[in-house]
Design an enzyme around this catalytic site. Sequence first.
Site, PDB file in Angstrom:
ATOM      1  N   GLU A 123       0.832  -1.201   0.000  1.00 32.66           N
ATOM      2  CA  GLU A 123       0.000   0.000   0.000  1.00 32.66           C
ATOM      3  C   GLU A 123       0.869   1.255   0.000  1.00 32.66           C
ATOM      4  O   GLU A 123       2.046   1.171   0.343  1.00 32.66           O
ATOM      5  CB  GLU A 123      -0.916   0.023   1.247  1.00 32.66           C
ATOM      6  CG  GLU A 123      -0.697  -1.115   2.201  1.00 32.66           C
ATOM      7  CD  GLU A 123      -1.641  -1.136   3.392  1.00 32.66           C
ATOM      8  OE1 GLU A 123      -1.986  -0.058   3.900  1.00 32.66           O
ATOM      9  OE2 GLU A 123      -2.010  -2.242   3.806  1.00 32.66           O
ATOM     10  N   LYS A 125       2.390   4.708   1.463  1.00 29.90           N
ATOM     11  CA  LYS A 125       2.580   5.274   2.801  1.00 29.90           C
ATOM     12  C   LYS A 125       2.220   6.754   2.726  1.00 29.90           C
ATOM     13  O   LYS A 125       2.955   7.550   2.134  1.00 29.90           O
ATOM     14  CB  LYS A 125       4.027   5.082   3.259  1.00 29.90           C
ATOM     15  CG  LYS A 125       4.243   5.548   4.672  1.00 29.90           C
ATOM     16  CD  LYS A 125       5.603   5.112   5.172  1.00 29.90           C
ATOM     17  CE  LYS A 125       5.816   5.451   6.628  1.00 29.90           C
ATOM     18  NZ  LYS A 125       5.650   6.837   6.974  1.00 29.90           N
ATOM     19  N   ASP A 127       1.774  10.503   3.653  1.00 29.17           N
ATOM     20  CA  ASP A 127       2.584  11.385   4.495  1.00 29.17           C
ATOM     21  C   ASP A 127       1.698  12.428   5.166  1.00 29.17           C
ATOM     22  O   ASP A 127       1.563  13.548   4.705  1.00 29.17           O
ATOM     23  CB  ASP A 127       3.650  12.059   3.624  1.00 29.17           C
ATOM     24  CG  ASP A 127       4.735  12.695   4.468  1.00 29.17           C
ATOM     25  OD1 ASP A 127       4.750  12.448   5.688  1.00 29.17           O
ATOM     26  OD2 ASP A 127       5.564  13.440   3.914  1.00 29.17           O
ATOM     27  N   TYR A 235      -6.121   2.702   7.063  1.00 25.32           N
ATOM     28  CA  TYR A 235      -5.175   1.674   6.627  1.00 25.32           C
ATOM     29  C   TYR A 235      -5.067   0.454   7.532  1.00 25.32           C
ATOM     30  O   TYR A 235      -4.335  -0.477   7.217  1.00 25.32           O
ATOM     31  CB  TYR A 235      -3.794   2.265   6.397  1.00 25.32           C
ATOM     32  CG  TYR A 235      -3.191   3.006   7.580  1.00 25.32           C
ATOM     33  CD1 TYR A 235      -2.975   2.365   8.788  1.00 25.32           C
ATOM     34  CD2 TYR A 235      -2.827   4.343   7.480  1.00 25.32           C
ATOM     35  CE1 TYR A 235      -2.430   3.024   9.862  1.00 25.32           C
ATOM     36  CE2 TYR A 235      -2.269   5.021   8.547  1.00 25.32           C
ATOM     37  CZ  TYR A 235      -2.077   4.349   9.742  1.00 25.32           C
ATOM     38  OH  TYR A 235      -1.542   5.005  10.807  1.00 25.32           O
ATOM     39  N   LYS A 323      10.822   3.230   2.054  1.00 24.77           N
ATOM     40  CA  LYS A 323      10.783   4.682   1.864  1.00 24.77           C
ATOM     41  C   LYS A 323      11.354   5.096   0.503  1.00 24.77           C
ATOM     42  O   LYS A 323      12.273   4.467  -0.002  1.00 24.77           O
ATOM     43  CB  LYS A 323      11.596   5.378   2.966  1.00 24.77           C
ATOM     44  CG  LYS A 323      11.098   5.135   4.371  1.00 24.77           C
ATOM     45  CD  LYS A 323       9.813   5.860   4.675  1.00 24.77           C
ATOM     46  CE  LYS A 323      10.015   7.318   4.955  1.00 24.77           C
ATOM     47  NZ  LYS A 323      10.361   7.630   6.326  1.00 24.77           N
ATOM     48  N   CYS A 417      35.582  24.300  25.873  1.00 29.14           N
ATOM     49  CA  CYS A 417      34.123  24.403  25.784  1.00 29.14           C
ATOM     50  C   CYS A 417      33.771  25.838  25.391  1.00 29.14           C
ATOM     51  O   CYS A 417      34.205  26.784  26.053  1.00 29.14           O
ATOM     52  CB  CYS A 417      33.502  24.056  27.133  1.00 29.14           C
ATOM     53  SG  CYS A 417      31.750  24.424  27.224  1.00 29.14           S
ATOM     54  N   CYS A 420      31.792  27.467  28.693  1.00 31.99           N
ATOM     55  CA  CYS A 420      32.423  27.770  29.984  1.00 31.99           C
ATOM     56  C   CYS A 420      33.946  27.852  29.895  1.00 31.99           C
ATOM     57  O   CYS A 420      34.603  28.194  30.873  1.00 31.99           O
ATOM     58  CB  CYS A 420      32.002  26.741  31.033  1.00 31.99           C
ATOM     59  SG  CYS A 420      32.755  25.135  30.790  1.00 31.99           S
ATOM     60  N   CYS A 435      32.705  18.470  27.295  1.00 28.58           N
ATOM     61  CA  CYS A 435      33.246  19.459  28.219  1.00 28.58           C
ATOM     62  C   CYS A 435      33.441  18.760  29.561  1.00 28.58           C
ATOM     63  O   CYS A 435      32.560  18.038  30.021  1.00 28.58           O
ATOM     64  CB  CYS A 435      32.235  20.609  28.327  1.00 28.58           C
ATOM     65  SG  CYS A 435      32.443  21.620  29.780  1.00 28.58           S
ATOM     66  N   CYS A 441      29.298  24.031  34.218  1.00 28.63           N
ATOM     67  CA  CYS A 441      29.150  24.533  32.848  1.00 28.63           C
ATOM     68  C   CYS A 441      27.697  24.944  32.643  1.00 28.63           C
ATOM     69  O   CYS A 441      26.776  24.121  32.774  1.00 28.63           O
ATOM     70  CB  CYS A 441      29.549  23.457  31.835  1.00 28.63           C
ATOM     71  SG  CYS A 441      29.212  23.961  30.138  1.00 28.63           S
TER      72      CYS A 441
END
Length: 692
Positions: A123, A125, A127, A235, A323, A417, A420, A435, A441
């Site tokens: 079937e 799909k 969207d 469906y 897909k 980082c 910090c 970090c 932080c």
Amino acid sequence: MQIKNVGKMDLKTVEQQHKELTEKIREYNKAYYDEDNPIVSDAEYDRTVQELLKIEREFPELSKNSVTQEIGGKPAEEFKKVNHKKSMLSLANAFDMEDIKDFFERACNFLNIPEPNFTVTIEPKIDGLSFSAMYHNGKLQYVATRGDGTTGEDVTQNMLTIKSFPKVISHPNLPEYFEVRGEVYMTHANFEYLNKERLEKEEALFANPRNAAAGSLRQLDSRITAKRNLNYFVYAVGFESHEIFLKHSDYLIFFKEQGFNVYHNIVTSSNLDDVEKYYRDMTLKRSDLGFDIDGIVIKIDDLKLQRRLGSVGKTPRWAIAFKFPAMEAITHIHDIKIQVGRTGALTPVAELEPVNIGGVMVARASLHNRDEIEKKDIRIGDYVKVIRAGDVIPQITSVILEKRNSTSQPFKFPANCPVCGSEVYESPNEAAIRCVNRITCEAQIIEYLVYFCSKNVADINGLGERQVEFLYRNGFITSVVDIFRLSKKNDASLTKLENFEGWGKKSVSNLFESIDKARIMDLDQFIHSLSIRHVGAGISKLLAQTYLTLNSFLNAMQKAALHPQSEEYIHLINTNGIGEKIAHSIIEFFQNKKHIDTINELLQYIEVKDYEVITSTSILTGKTIVFTGSLTISRPEAKAIAEKLGAHVSSSVSKKTDYVVAGDDAGSKLKNAKELGVKIIDEQEFINLANG
Ligand code: IVH
């Protein structure tokens, strides 16, 4: 009609007023919905409805069958929640025929058959967004969105704006409860019309038909939904008190007979070539359908097989989405920014020249980590190929080297980082750079606070990213415990929250109300809220199911953290679905005294409920089972049957084993079981036990 509490007002007058207002509203509705030609302003319409509602509040009997209960009544404040009687699953994805073959092979292995001897339906799909319509004794009871799969939102009024949607269904053997599932979508034509209209009114445009459909279905004012002309396809069957057909395709035929929209070309076949052919046909037809599809769906037709196959997590073993390839575009990278997340991971994000990919404007793409940037040699100023596949976050697939500027330099990943300034480290066995500063932080603190408040965790309405950051920056909260002390702190502070811009009295009191709601947490929610690495919602639920109460969870985790050889540790690592990586991460978390202190502090403000076991108890609930020898059903199926009934499946026999299920040629485990006096049963006895 009997009306109590008439008080001073004369009954006749009230009834008369109610009738007059009802007639007015019906006239307004007719003009608005049917003729698309409103005869009063929205304000006038609302005023009239308010007047009618005022009477009905005083004389609730009058609200029965009132126009206010129908479509076009006053928009609800929020959607009612609906608990799905049967979870709404999602589909695993396949991207080529190899994946499809693997899907068939996995199903055969699970069913212990050498070749696929079953038929599948093929079937499109659609969207859009999924819905579930519940019929009670043949009458439409409610329509709900998927939500998180367990709880959705009641969108009945909005769904009823689709005129052709059946409100009653019939069948000689119709179950008391019968649920029909499908997808709501918007056609390209309606989408374009809607966006044109919005452009004229200078309103924000919808990015694509799916967003527009979602925005329209999840719209509190069903008068607006009515204008959007939504469509749907059904469906699958959802919950049903008893089954009426043996095949999925028979349900589709039944739906069609009942007046539901079912896509006209659904193929039933047992031939893999037909899957490929359908896929190719649909790829060609796709642009002429007038609505979006993002692939095709293959489902095993026999419902008995579907039940045997069951699901892994949220995806069924009996269906797969094939897909269509991702849509792609080429654009330019303006900059690469580094974000610091809740666990300290530094994530590079490419800031792109906004580009339209399959209807969605894309302006950013995650580059995941340093390795990814190095591997693809992605640089600021590069032109890159960006793809977008369904819900997936946009990805950069490659750099267009011919367009690279000769002065361009490789991207330098920061050694500190960016928030910090602390050093960063490469975490072992992971691509992430983190970090080191887990305690102060700011990025990590704020991200954790945001995570804690989010919908899937403590679910504190009104504490989104912006508000959390505001409260943090203004000294109201520095830790999750502070959230629960916020109202006290506000009472004591000189400048109260309600005096800051954007924080009226009402919003502050609403916020305190949501915080109060979060003072009672489910065990899995609490575990999730701790933000232990690799422990998301699913694993939290699994841990809650395993330990049942907060005390037993905390005791076991602390013991396991102290002694890596303890019984508690062995139990944790052997829990189905946990494994070494997750167990280590949990242990590491509980070895940190600061975490234990925070938990203890937090527990002064909140209550954690015991996990409620919902699975019906069976003779196998709580039992430990070991399978050995060869069985006619596959091992995964045997395990799935046992676990569904609440049993624990172990790979080794010990005194704690309740049953050993022995097939042909069982060896040492059977011998062990005999020596230990464990109950030994054969496959048929196991199936009998499972069937109760
Ligand atoms: S069957 C357990 N069939 O795709 C399987 N789903 O990721 C239930 N969808 O949530 C879904 N067209 O919203 C099925 N023909 C179709 C579908 C379909 C679209 C959506 C559905 C589901 C998602 C799966």
